[in-house]
Structures are given as C-alpha cells and as structure tokens.
Enzyme design. Structure first.
Site, PDB file in Angstrom:
ATOM      1  N   LYS A  37      44.323  78.803  59.910  1.00 54.83           N
ATOM      2  CA  LYS A  37      44.056  79.935  59.026  1.00 54.83           C
ATOM      3  C   LYS A  37      42.575  79.891  58.659  1.00 54.83           C
ATOM      4  O   LYS A  37      42.016  78.800  58.444  1.00 54.83           O
ATOM      5  CB  LYS A  37      44.931  79.811  57.777  1.00 54.83           C
ATOM      6  CG  LYS A  37      44.847  80.962  56.806  1.00 54.83           C
ATOM      7  CD  LYS A  37      45.852  80.782  55.659  1.00 54.83           C
ATOM      8  CE  LYS A  37      45.830  81.926  54.665  1.00 54.83           C
ATOM      9  NZ  LYS A  37      46.830  81.739  53.588  1.00 54.83           N
ATOM     10  N   SER A  79      49.931  85.593  52.921  1.00 53.49           N
ATOM     11  CA  SER A  79      48.631  85.904  53.459  1.00 53.49           C
ATOM     12  C   SER A  79      48.324  85.239  54.798  1.00 53.49           C
ATOM     13  O   SER A  79      47.336  85.593  55.444  1.00 53.49           O
ATOM     14  CB  SER A  79      47.547  85.493  52.451  1.00 53.49           C
ATOM     15  OG  SER A  79      47.567  84.090  52.263  1.00 53.49           O
ATOM     16  N   SER A 104      52.502  82.117  50.767  1.00 50.04           N
ATOM     17  CA  SER A 104      51.766  82.577  51.948  1.00 50.04           C
ATOM     18  C   SER A 104      52.042  81.847  53.255  1.00 50.04           C
ATOM     19  O   SER A 104      51.597  82.308  54.305  1.00 50.04           O
ATOM     20  CB  SER A 104      50.268  82.524  51.674  1.00 50.04           C
ATOM     21  OG  SER A 104      49.902  83.672  50.975  1.00 50.04           O
TER      22      SER A 104
HETATM   23  N1  GLN Z   1      51.199  86.902  48.000  1.00 51.52           N
HETATM   24  C1  GLN Z   1      50.802  86.033  46.920  1.00 51.52           C
HETATM   25  C2  GLN Z   1      49.510  86.512  46.337  1.00 51.52           C
HETATM   26  O1  GLN Z   1      49.059  87.529  46.743  1.00 51.52           O
HETATM   27  C3  GLN Z   1      50.682  84.628  47.415  1.00 51.52           C
HETATM   28  C4  GLN Z   1      49.468  84.415  48.229  1.00 51.52           C
HETATM   29  C5  GLN Z   1      49.340  83.018  48.724  1.00 51.52           C
HETATM   30  O2  GLN Z   1      50.294  82.237  48.716  1.00 51.52           O
HETATM   31  N2  GLN Z   1      48.141  82.680  49.140  1.00 51.52           N
HETATM   32  O3  GLN Z   1      48.940  85.915  45.492  1.00 51.52           O
END
Ligand code: GLN
Length: 488
Positions: free
Chosen positions: A79, A154, A178
C-alpha cells in the site's frame, strides 16, 4: 493452474523443488499485470526492474544450493503509505506526489530480508481516509469481481491486486477497517493484527492510536507466513509491543471442536443487507457443524463506536497532518505572497475534500472549549467499548460478525454522502478502538459478490483467529473462487 494463481506456500514448494525459478515467477506477474492492470488500476507505481533483480538474487541463492525462506522469491506489493527508500511513497495524495522517502519502513526491511520481490506501490484512499478508494487523488481502482464496483478501502489497490492475481500478497493498513472491509469486498483474506504487534515505523501516520499494518493474502496459511515475517518488537516504534512472537503457522490446525464463538447482536442491525446476513448465517452454521459452540451475546456500547471513531481518528489526523505545510514535506504552492498565505494555499491545493473534512472535524474536537465535550468524552467511551470486549472474551474465544454490512457497492453510490460511506466500517471500527486483532475470511457470495466473515479475538491471540479461519477454509471452497476479469 498458472503461476500467478498460486499462493505463497504453493510457489515456495515449487521453488524449493526447482520446478520453477524466481525470475520465471516474477515474469509471470509482469505479464499478468500487463494483461489486467488497465481494467483493475491497482498500482500507483510498478517497480519491475528492481523486482527482477530481487528475483535473480533468489535464483542465485538457490543455484548455490542454499535453502530459502517461505517468502523468498514471492512477488508482493505495498500500500502506498509505507515508506520505501528511493521509491516514491504518495499516500495517493497530491501532497506527497513527489515524495521519495530516504528510508524503508520496518515492514519493508523485514520483507527485503525475507527475500520477497516487491512489484510496486498500491493505490489507496488519500492518506487512508475512506472506504472505497474513490478518495485517491490519482486513479480509481476497480473491484475485479465487477469493474463497475469499488474494491472497498482504504487499501483498495492492495486487495484488488491480490484478488486479480497481480500480486501473491500485499500489505495494507487498517485504522478503522481498511484491510478487512476491502478484503471482504474482493474475496481475499485480510488480518488487522493486535495494536502494536507489527511495527508502524515508516507507515505514514493517519491516526496513531488506531493504525496497524497487516497482511492481505489468498489464504489463511499465507496470512500466518506473512505474520511470521512482519510481526515482532521494533525499538524504532515506541508503540511496538515488547512481546515474543510465536511461529504463527503452528495455529494452522484443522480443528475447532469446543471453540466458543460469540455472536454480538449489535453487529446485525438495520443496515445489514439480507443477502449478506444469509451468507453469514450459513457460515455460522458451518462453524457449528465443525464443532464450535455458538451463542449470542450483547455488546451494549457498540452503537457509540462510529461517533467515537469519528472524533478520535480525525483528532489524531488533524495533528498528524499538520506537518504538511509546504516547508519540509511534499507539495508547495507556487507564487504565495507570504508565509501564512503559503501554508493556506499549499494545504488547500494539496489535500482532497475528505482529508480536509477530517482535519476540520479533528481540529474542532480538539479546540479549547470543545476538547472536554468531544475528544475527552470520546476517549472515555473508547474505554467502555473496550470493556464490552473484555466482558465478551471472558465467555468466548472469538466474536463473529459480517465484515461489512453490504457487499461491494457501485462507484458514486456513497461518495456524495460521507455518513453513508462511514457506515461501511460499522463492524470493523470497534476492533481498532479496542486494539484487538480481527480477520476477514471469504465465506460466500451475495448476488455474485464476495462476502467476508469477520472474527475478532483477544489481544495477541491471533493464533485462535488463524485456527478458526484455517478450519473454516479447509472445510469450504469459497477462497478458491476467482474473478473472471475477461482475460485468461
Ligand atoms: N474507512 C475508515 C475511514 O475512513 C477507515 C480507514 C482506515 O482504516 N484507514 O477512516
């Protein structure tokens, strides 16, 4: 089966038996990426030449008759929020578009020592804020099961690359879901380890009390193998836990007789799609058939998890992202009139709308007069949520829920409504608040789209999660299904 469809442990067997070479494997992945990347759009950057050199080094080792580790010669990708020395690390943000880190994240170092072949950097929601990867400043990653749908987020590029056989495994990061939510959307295995188990040194910070790096793999065995490489104490990360790590493969045991599985009723609320609920119900029945003792339970503070997360995560992000001011890192605006104007213009131009929303929310929650009412209150509720888990784990070995309330949604379906988007993480956020490990395992399909079973465990008890997931996997076929992608 073609080489790109194999797991890390299958490829390792072939390499050790000299049935293939690391270069041949790396070449197969380069070709696969060429064939499908136009449709999937998982990668921000490909590092093909370096990958080939790494593969050659492994072949040289084999030629000398040396034995190689489990991940040596295995192509993987990262990532794009993990620092790679000399290779751009962008967080899919205009702010870091030209940032080339002078050092490697600890996980990157560990993979290099293990001999893994790094294929490239993977698209994500900007600064890991989002649930669909639509917040990337660069490109839209598609779900390999249906190109009109999001891969989740994400870590969208990280899961799509594995699901589309463009990498054997990848590393994602999980602050509120994410790794797990996109793993569920794309039908792969995703583990968020216990907070502090995997070093965050070199992971570009979003919310430091929640962030954790973890493996995204094609099966549970690979998940254990990647944990063997990346988990463990790191003096460079002050929040890294000073604990010994086991050999995670010892938990790959096909037996869950007597395993106590709790089903928290609050995770089966109104937003849950009936088709997803049906798949999860069937998975629960399967676990029971395999000898698990299943019972319902209640975790009364679950309804406060989302508001708590959306105070704590933005508060930490507003502080972490203060460093992007055009002075020492990344993007700087052209033609500013004075220093304040330079800060303002740099941040206005460099960050996308979701990142700005989070910074504003967090700055508000931390500001004098509101700190006690919002941030401090959220910290107290976080403790109550953790206590719900402590009570549940006095009775159960693992807790089971859907990973996400829906299967993958269409592009644009939720991007105009931040609250609807935030709700994709309703099942995953509590584990981050409590710091406990949780895994998403493929458990079936709803209207042709993958569904993930979410298992949460006690802190540092990844072993039980792996045993439960492995047993489920060995007795089902869901993880073997492949997206068609219109190419062979
Ligand atoms: N979707 C969640 C957010 O927008 C979690 C994101 C993540 O785990 N990086 O904060």
């Amino acid at each position: 089966m073609t080489l790109t469809e194999l797991t890390a442990h299958e490829l390792h067997d072939r390499l050790s038996r000299k049935e293939t070479s690391a270069v041949e494997i790396a070449r197969a992945f380069t070709q696969r990426i060429e064939a499908v990347e136009d449709s999937v759009q998982a990668y921000n950057l490909l590092t093909g030449e370096r990958a080939m050199a790494q593969a050659e080094a492994i072949d040289a080792k084999l030629a000398r008759g040396e034995s190689i580790g489990a991940l040596a010669g295995i192509p993987m990708a990262l990532k794009d929020n993990m620092c790679t020395e000399g290779i751009p690390t962008t967080c899919s943000s205009k702010m870091l578009q030209n940032f080339v880190p002078p050092y490697n994240a600890t996980v990157v170092e560990r993979l290099a020592e293990a001999g893994s072949v790094v294929l490239g950097k993977l698209n994500m929601d900007e600064f890991a804020m989002g649930s669909s990867t639509e917040n990337s400043a660069f490109k839209q990653t598609c779900n390999p099961w249906d190109l009109a749908r999001v891969p989740g987020g994400s870590s969208g590029g990280a899961v799509a690359s594995v699901a589309a056989d463009e990498a054997v495994f990848s590393l994602g990061s999980d602050t509120g879901g994410s790794i797990r939510q996109p793993a569920a959307f794309c039908g792969v295995v995703g583990l968020k380890p216990t907070y502090g188990y995997v070093s965050r040194y070199g992971l570009i910070a979003f919310a430091s009390s929640l962030d954790q790096i973890g493996p995204i793999t094609k099966d549970v065995t690979d998940c254990a193998l990647v944990m063997n490489t990346i988990a463990g104490h790191d003096p460079k990360d002050s929040t890294s836990a000073p604990v010994d790590t086991p050999d995670f493969t010892k938990y790959l045991v096909n037996d869950i007789k007597g395993l106590r599985v709790g089903i928290p009723q609050e995770y089966f609320g109104s937003g849950l799609e009936p088709e997803v609920a049906a798949v999860i119900k069937a998975a629960i029945a399967k676990l029971e058939e395999l000898g698990a003792i299943v019972d319902e339970c209640s975790m009364p503070h679950t309804e406060y998890a989302m508001p708590t997360y959306y105070l704590i995560a933005p508060a930490e992000c507003s502080s972490n992202l203060a460093r992007y001011d055009g002075v020492s890192y990344g993007y700087r605006t052209e033609g500013a009139t004075d220093i304040i104007n330079m800060f303002k213009k740099t941040r206005s131009e460099g960050f996308g709308p979701e990142v700005k929303r989070r910074i504003m929310l967090g700055t508000y929650a931390l500001s004098s007069g509101y700190y006690d009412a919002y941030y401090l209150k959220a910290l107290k509720v976080r403790t109550l949520i953790k206590q719900d888990f402590d009570r549940a784990f006095a009775k159960f070995d693992v807790l089971l829920s859907p990973t996400a309330p829906t299967a993958a949604f269409k592009f644009g379906e939720k991007s105009a409504n931040p609250l609807a988007m935030y709700m994709s993480d309703i099942c995953t956020v509590p584990a981050n608040l409590a710091g406990i490990p949780a895994i998403s395992v493929p458990c079936g399909f709803a209207n042709g789209l993958p569904v993930g079973m979410h298992l949460m465990g006690k802190a540092f008890d990844e072993g039980t999660l792996l045993r439960a997931s492995y047993t489920f996997e060995q007795n089902t076929e869901h993880h073997k299904a492949k997206p068609k992608l219109g190419v062979s």
